[in-house]
Write an enzyme that holds these catalytic residues in place. Structure first.
Site, mmCIF file in Angstrom:
data_model
loop_
_atom_site.group_PDB
_atom_site.id
_atom_site.type_symbol
_atom_site.label_atom_id
_atom_site.label_comp_id
_atom_site.label_asym_id
_atom_site.label_seq_id
_atom_site.Cartn_x
_atom_site.Cartn_y
_atom_site.Cartn_z
ATOM 1 N N TYR A 54 0.829 -1.209 0.000
ATOM 2 C CA TYR A 54 0.000 0.000 0.000
ATOM 3 C C TYR A 54 0.859 1.253 0.000
ATOM 4 O O TYR A 54 1.799 1.380 0.786
ATOM 5 C CB TYR A 54 -0.915 0.009 1.232
ATOM 6 C CG TYR A 54 -1.664 1.319 1.409
ATOM 7 C CD1 TYR A 54 -2.782 1.597 0.638
ATOM 8 C CD2 TYR A 54 -1.231 2.277 2.322
ATOM 9 C CE1 TYR A 54 -3.460 2.794 0.769
ATOM 10 C CE2 TYR A 54 -1.898 3.483 2.468
ATOM 11 C CZ TYR A 54 -3.015 3.743 1.690
ATOM 12 O OH TYR A 54 -3.670 4.933 1.817
ATOM 13 N N GLY A 93 -5.879 5.473 0.123
ATOM 14 C CA GLY A 93 -7.252 5.457 0.615
ATOM 15 C C GLY A 93 -8.114 4.508 -0.194
ATOM 16 O O GLY A 93 -7.699 3.384 -0.513
ATOM 17 N N HIS A 106 -3.021 16.766 -1.219
ATOM 18 C CA HIS A 106 -3.565 16.862 0.136
ATOM 19 C C HIS A 106 -3.231 18.174 0.842
ATOM 20 O O HIS A 106 -3.648 18.377 1.988
ATOM 21 C CB HIS A 106 -3.065 15.681 0.981
ATOM 22 C CG HIS A 106 -3.801 14.412 0.706
ATOM 23 N ND1 HIS A 106 -3.763 13.778 -0.507
ATOM 24 C CD2 HIS A 106 -4.635 13.652 1.489
ATOM 25 C CE1 HIS A 106 -4.514 12.699 -0.469
ATOM 26 N NE2 HIS A 106 -5.058 12.592 0.726
ATOM 27 N N ASN A 160 1.518 10.965 6.774
ATOM 28 C CA ASN A 160 0.698 9.940 7.402
ATOM 29 C C ASN A 160 1.035 9.803 8.881
ATOM 30 O O ASN A 160 2.108 9.333 9.229
ATOM 31 C CB ASN A 160 0.975 8.619 6.665
ATOM 32 C CG ASN A 160 -0.097 7.571 6.905
ATOM 33 O OD1 ASN A 160 0.211 6.473 7.319
ATOM 34 N ND2 ASN A 160 -1.335 7.903 6.633
ATOM 35 N N ARG A 165 -12.059 26.053 50.211
ATOM 36 C CA ARG A 165 -11.768 24.922 51.085
ATOM 37 C C ARG A 165 -11.535 23.619 50.331
ATOM 38 O O ARG A 165 -10.753 22.769 50.773
ATOM 39 C CB ARG A 165 -12.936 24.757 52.066
ATOM 40 C CG ARG A 165 -12.926 23.481 52.860
ATOM 41 C CD ARG A 165 -13.903 23.504 54.022
ATOM 42 N NE ARG A 165 -15.216 24.000 53.714
ATOM 43 C CZ ARG A 165 -16.321 23.247 53.659
ATOM 44 N NH1 ARG A 165 -16.243 21.951 53.866
ATOM 45 N NH2 ARG A 165 -17.490 23.783 53.424
#
Length: 507
Positions: free
Chosen positions: A45, A52, A75, A187, A287
């Site tokens: 890949y 994708g 991108h 990535n 407190r």
């Protein structure tokens, strides 16, 4: 090579040089050489397939270099204002941290160039919008990658300039595409991690200021000191509460404002009245501060562990493993760890802002505190207004924090042809957290001005603990005691800068 959070703080905040050992660089090179041989006759890949949903298409061997350039250019689609340099620097360090795991298969020159950018103050243009935090920060990391190939623009010495021009000026060359450099740089979770690292630094600092404010508040109220004592807090089996109580006892050392319950209420000769003018127990915002701030401490400790893990993680895909001689496909880029922790930090910081706002209300509300003029007004009531309008700012800013407290981690919207069918929104979460932290500092700045003014209203500066007296002096060096009405906005900004730029000891 292991990146510690404190060392990264030094790199990002103090501009300490970032260095990579020769041994670690060689491991990166070994991973690259393994992948180069392993990938020759296999379908992997992002090396010889599309990205994708387009991974089902094999890419011709003649176009493999173009494939890597295409993911970078296609991108780089971010929108909105650019991230501040501090976040970009932290993101680049986080990206190097991923590459130093030697599981990405990139050429070592990518590490070299990123380190040059970090140390020379060359900051890629990264828009704030673009990441869904699923394949990590694809869009925003693509903007970093764009500059590494000599395109786009960078922020350098206060100016936006063409990347290649700045590279030439510094004797740097764009990275080459060898196997999968385009995908590897784009990535992963590095932008959300970088923003979260900066958030962590300022959140931890703000917690210390909140602890000191709690002590100072109780001094002003002349509270009984057992709210922070060890016997009380140790029997609540929560680590953060005990740490906060210990911090507060240290900060309160030497105070002559706090009262001893055994002297005032446990002594039969002194406790004969039917109605006690002084409160037997202070309001919760005074407190209960160990119990309120304790979970914040625990939350930040958990976030610290996650961040250090992420800085030293291979958050790439696929993972290239020269040890087992294999390449593994999965989802280490998914940003859930950062997104969930940043939501927790965001909620914790909202709680700090809320606590400071309630403490402010105590100082400003004369019918509640019973010892201070309305709004700490040292002038003529009706003619002068003291810090009345400062409360508007603190309240509205706290309200915005409360709106932003909605967990972003659960706000997944599928996209990418439903390939990314559940996403983390981690970078959005980290940026929202950064906004809340900024807001909380603004509220705290108003609070510290008010604490100093209340101290002068009561004339108790000389009776404060050493730690709180030191901060009284520091605040007064920025904002002198005021009687006449004057604009506050520059003073608030100056105290905010002081709180961000300075740390205090907690022991």
């Amino acid at each position: 090579m292991n990146l510690t959070l404190d060392a990264v703080f030094a790199n990002v905040i103090e501009d300490a040089p970032f260095e990579v050992s020769a041994c670690t660089r060689e491991e990166v090179g070994e991973c690259y050489r393994f992948l180069k041989g392993f990938a020759r006759d296999k379908v992997i890949y992002g090396i010889n397939t599309g990205f994708g949903p387009m991974a089902q298409w094999r890419v011709d061997d003649r176009c493999l270099e173009d494939l890597q350039y295409n993911i970078i250019r296609s991108h780089a689609t971010g929108a909105g204002e650019p991230l501040d340099d501090i976040y970009v620097k932290a993101a680049m360090i986080a990206r190097v941290g991923t590459f130093l795991q030697a599981r990405s298969g990139i050429h070592p020159e990518v590490v070299d160039l990123l380190v040059e950018f970090i140390n020379r103050g060359v900051y890629p243009y990264i828009p704030c919008h673009g990441s869904v935090g699923a394949s990590g920060d694809l869009v925003q990391l693509a903007h970093i990658a764009l500059t590494l190939i000599g395109e786009g623009k960078v922020h350098y010495r206060g100016q936006w300039r063409p990347t290649l021009e700045v590279m030439d000026e510094n004797g740097l060359k764009p990275m080459s595409i060898h196997i999968r450099e385009g995908l590897s740089v784009t990535n992963g979770t590095s932008v959300m991690t970088g923003v979260a690292v900066v958030n962590q630094f300022y959140a931890e600092r703000l917690l210390r200021w909140s602890a000191l404010a709690a002590v100072w508040m109780n001094e002003i109220a002349a509270s009984f000191d057992d709210w922070m004592c060890a016997p009380l807090n140790s029997v609540r089996r929560q680590h953060g509460q005990q740490v906060m109580a210990e911090w507060m006892r240290s900060m309160a050392s030497g105070s002559r404002c706090l009262m001893k319950r055994e002297h005032e209420l446990y002594d039969p000769e002194r406790n004969g009245q039917e109605v006690f003018e002084h409160k037997v127990q202070a309001y919760y915002s005074l407190r209960c501060t160990p119990q309120i701030l304790g979970p914040v401490y625990d939350t930040l400790q958990a976030s610290r562990r996650v961040l250090e893990g992420e800085l030293n993680s291979a958050c790439d895909n696929p993972i290239v493993d020269p040890v087992t001689r294999n390449v593994y496909h999965g989802g280490n880029f998914h940003g859930d760890y950062i997104s969930l922790e940043q939501d927790k930090v965001k909620i914790a910081m909202v709680r700090l802002a809320m606590t400071a706002e309630r403490q402010l209300n105590y100082l400003f509300h004369d019918r509640i505190n019973g010892i201070l003029p309305p709004f700490l007004n040292m002038g003529t009531l009706g003619l002068n207004y003291g810090m009345q309008a400062c409360q508007f700012t603190a309240t509205s800013t706290t309200a915005e924090c409360q709106t932003l407290a909605m967990p972003n981690y659960v706000h997944s919207i599928p996209n990418n042809n439903d390939n990314q069918d559940i996403v983390s929104m981690g970078t959005n979460t980290a940026l929202l957290t950064a906004k809340v932290i900024e807001n909380a500092y603004q509220v705290m700045a108003i609070h510290f001005i008010a604490l100093a003014q209340a101290t002068d209203c009561l004339g108790i500066a000389g009776r404060l603990a050493d730690a709180t007296h030191r901060q009284y002096d520091n605040v007064r060096s920025i904002v002198p005691k005021f009687i006449a009405d004057e604009p506050f906005y520059d003073r608030i900004a100056a105290v905010e800068r002081y709180l961000k730029d300075n740390n205090i000891k907690t022991d």
